[in-house]
Design an enzyme around this catalytic site. Structure first.
Site, PDB file in Angstrom:
ATOM      1  N   TYR A  16     -15.750  19.040 -15.407  1.00  0.00           N
ATOM      2  CA  TYR A  16     -16.201  17.659 -15.226  1.00  0.00           C
ATOM      3  C   TYR A  16     -17.153  17.588 -14.027  1.00  0.00           C
ATOM      4  CZ  TYR A  16     -15.912  12.627 -14.298  1.00  0.00           C
ATOM      5  OH  TYR A  16     -16.193  11.312 -14.066  1.00  0.00           O
ATOM      6  N   LYS A  68      -8.336   7.681 -19.059  1.00  0.00           N
ATOM      7  CA  LYS A  68      -8.621   8.233 -20.375  1.00  0.00           C
ATOM      8  C   LYS A  68      -7.423   8.008 -21.312  1.00  0.00           C
ATOM      9  CE  LYS A  68     -12.291   9.345 -18.129  1.00  0.00           C
ATOM     10  NZ  LYS A  68     -12.550  10.649 -17.563  1.00  0.00           N
ATOM     11  N   ARG A  96       0.839  -1.216   0.000  1.00  0.00           N
ATOM     12  CA  ARG A  96       0.000   0.000   0.000  1.00  0.00           C
ATOM     13  C   ARG A  96       0.869   1.258   0.000  1.00  0.00           C
ATOM     14  NH1 ARG A  96      -1.870   1.891   4.497  1.00  0.00           N
ATOM     15  NH2 ARG A  96      -2.432  -0.113   5.402  1.00  0.00           N
ATOM     16  N   ASP A 133      -6.432  20.087 -13.885  1.00  0.00           N
ATOM     17  CA  ASP A 133      -6.819  18.800 -14.455  1.00  0.00           C
ATOM     18  C   ASP A 133      -6.656  18.940 -15.973  1.00  0.00           C
ATOM     19  OD1 ASP A 133      -8.154  16.629 -15.576  1.00  0.00           O
ATOM     20  OD2 ASP A 133      -9.829  16.683 -14.167  1.00  0.00           O
TER      21      ASP A 133
HETATM   22  C1  LIG Z   1     -12.954  11.068 -16.263  1.00  0.00           C
HETATM   23  C2  LIG Z   1     -12.489  12.336 -15.692  1.00  0.00           C
HETATM   24  C3  LIG Z   1     -12.181  12.449 -14.319  1.00  0.00           C
HETATM   25  C4  LIG Z   1     -12.413  11.304 -13.346  1.00  0.00           C
HETATM   26  O1  LIG Z   1     -11.586  10.229 -13.601  1.00  0.00           O
HETATM   27  P1  LIG Z   1     -11.964   8.697 -13.236  1.00  0.00           P
HETATM   28  O2  LIG Z   1     -10.753   7.962 -13.684  1.00  0.00           O
HETATM   29  O3  LIG Z   1     -13.203   8.357 -14.002  1.00  0.00           O
HETATM   30  O4  LIG Z   1     -12.179   8.619 -11.770  1.00  0.00           O
HETATM   31  C5  LIG Z   1     -11.706  13.654 -13.859  1.00  0.00           C
HETATM   32  N1  LIG Z   1     -11.525  14.710 -14.687  1.00  0.00           N
HETATM   33  C6  LIG Z   1     -11.813  14.635 -16.005  1.00  0.00           C
HETATM   34  C7  LIG Z   1     -11.597  15.827 -16.866  1.00  0.00           C
HETATM   35  C8  LIG Z   1     -12.302  13.450 -16.553  1.00  0.00           C
HETATM   36  O5  LIG Z   1     -12.591  13.393 -17.857  1.00  0.00           O
END
Ligand SMILES: *Cc1c(COP(=O)(O)O)cnc(C)c1O
Length: 388
Positions: A110, A208, A58, A183
């Site tokens: 998001y 993604k 962990r 982000d």
């Molecule tokens: C999908 C997404 C997230 C969240 O990510 P997960 O891997 O689904 O938890 C956060 N920010 C953006 C811009 C996203 O497209």
């Protein structure tokens, strides 16, 4: 800066990615790393760890370290930390703000992030301010009045594809003593490097484009300053909060990363071509994509982004929800599914997924463009839009 295992200095991201960061197994010479499965590691008779960097899984893991080293190099950062999902990474960054503090977040991002921040802040006595980050003077006013501890941006934003001026906002944050986190999921580190523009932390949903094959959940945060209080907190939060990635997921992510530059190149080119094709289409009211000259932040996007503008775009269909739903139903090659950044193109009626409270218009379709042949993508959209 993370040290490269190669003697040649200044290798391009494409080369580092192709070799998965390089420096593979010294004992066997394997060009692919093993999947570490042990959760615990033994001590010798004197109760010393057999290997000082291996105690319990962990805390850390060889594959995390390798993958994090590669991502930190791509970002031009010092250190990265993998998390079990993008949201686990968002949560760890947000928890840097102490109860009684203030968090300023870009509006229209998001929906999962917005919703999480609203709930977290309400529960923990943190003042949450949501403001439009594409209006520099209004955002600057919010910053100087509210004096936030953390500012959260998403560039480009999902699903509106708004582009905030990271450099300008970073300057304001420095002046106000606020931490700036960006982000950059919809851009990838090949297209946008927020740390070079002054951000303190950059975050990606590795689910993604970083992984790119729609088969791993993951998140990653990268810092410029590994000695900062925020970074110490984040590292501790992962270990104690326990939102760690699985070893198999880390292995798949590192494998996915080896083709990132090829995928991003094709996906960005496809998206640009498709956006240009759809712009001015009789059935479409608006195409939202920062690569189009008609996008209100196109010049800014061009100054910050390299090698294209990402593989996410949205279109607003004339005729509202009914026609948008008919269009989405008529698509054949585009798969009707949420998520983005995979090799296969996806389409989503975003409001259905996120609900009315999200403020996403009912005529908006979000497209995630994959690596298919551009003519097939154009043909599929043309037949779906043409048959209305
Ligand atoms: C999908 C997404 C997230 C969240 O990510 P997960 O891997 O689904 O938890 C956060 N920010 C953006 C811009 C996203 O497209």
């Amino acid at each position: 800066m993370t040290k490269s295992p190669f003697k040649i200095s200044g290798l391009h991201s494409d080369s580092l990615l192709a070799h998965g960061g390089g420096g593979f197994d010294a004992a066997t010479g394997a060009v692919v790393p093993p999947i570490p499965v042990a959760t615990t590691f033994v001590r010798d008779e004197a109760y010393e760890l057999v290997s000082s960097s291996h105690l319990y899984s962990r805390d850390d893991n060889d594959l995390f370290r390798k993958t994090e080293g590669l991502i930190a190099q791509l970002e031009g950062g010092a250190e990265s930390r993998l998390f079990a999902s993008g949201m686990a990474a968002v949560a760890a960054v947000a928890r840097c703000v102490k109860p009684g503090g203030t968090l300023l977040v870009q509006s229209g991002i998001y929906w999962g992030t917005t919703l999480f921040l609203r709930k977290l802040c309400a529960r923990t006595n943190i003042a949450l301010i949501e403001a439009d980050a594409t209006d520099p003077s209004a955002f600057s006013d919010e910053l100087s009045v509210t004096k936030p501890d953390l500012v959260w941006l998403e560039v480009p934003s999902n699903p509106f594809l708004d582009v905030a001026d990271i450099q300008e906002i970073a300057k304001l944050c420095q002046g106000a003593g606020a931490l700036l986190a960006v982000d950059a999921t919809a851009a990838t580190p090949l297209v946008l490097k927020p740390l070079a523009l002054g951000a303190d932390l950059v975050m990606h949903s590795a689910t993604k484009a970083l992984n790119g094959h729609s088969d791993v959940l993951g998140g990653v945060v990268t810092t410029k300053d590994p000695d900062s209080e925020a970074w110490a907190f984040l590292t501790e939060e992962r270990k104690l909060g326990g939102a760690v990635m699985g070893s198999f997921e880390a292995w798949l992510l590192l494998r996915g990363l080896r083709t990132l530059s090829l995928r991003v190149e094709r996906m960005n080119t496809n998206t640009q071509k498709l956006a240009e094709h759809l712009k001015g289409h009789a059935a479409i009211a608006e195409v939202l994509y920062p690569g189009l000259e008609s996008h209100s932040q196109h010049t800014l996007a061009k100054s910050m982004m390299t090698g294209g503008f990402g593989s996410l775009m949205s279109i607003r269909i004339k005729g509202g929800r009914k026609v948008a739903m008919r269009t989405v139903g008529a698509l054949d090659l585009f798969q009707r599914a949420t998520s983005l950044g995979g090799v296969e193109s996806l389409v989503e009626h975003r409001q259905t997924i996120e609900g009315d409270a999200s403020g996403i218009p009912d005529d908006l379709l979000r497209l995630s463009i994959g690596i298919e042949h551009i003519s097939d993508l154009i043909a599929d959209l043309d037949q779906a839009l043409g048959g209305l």
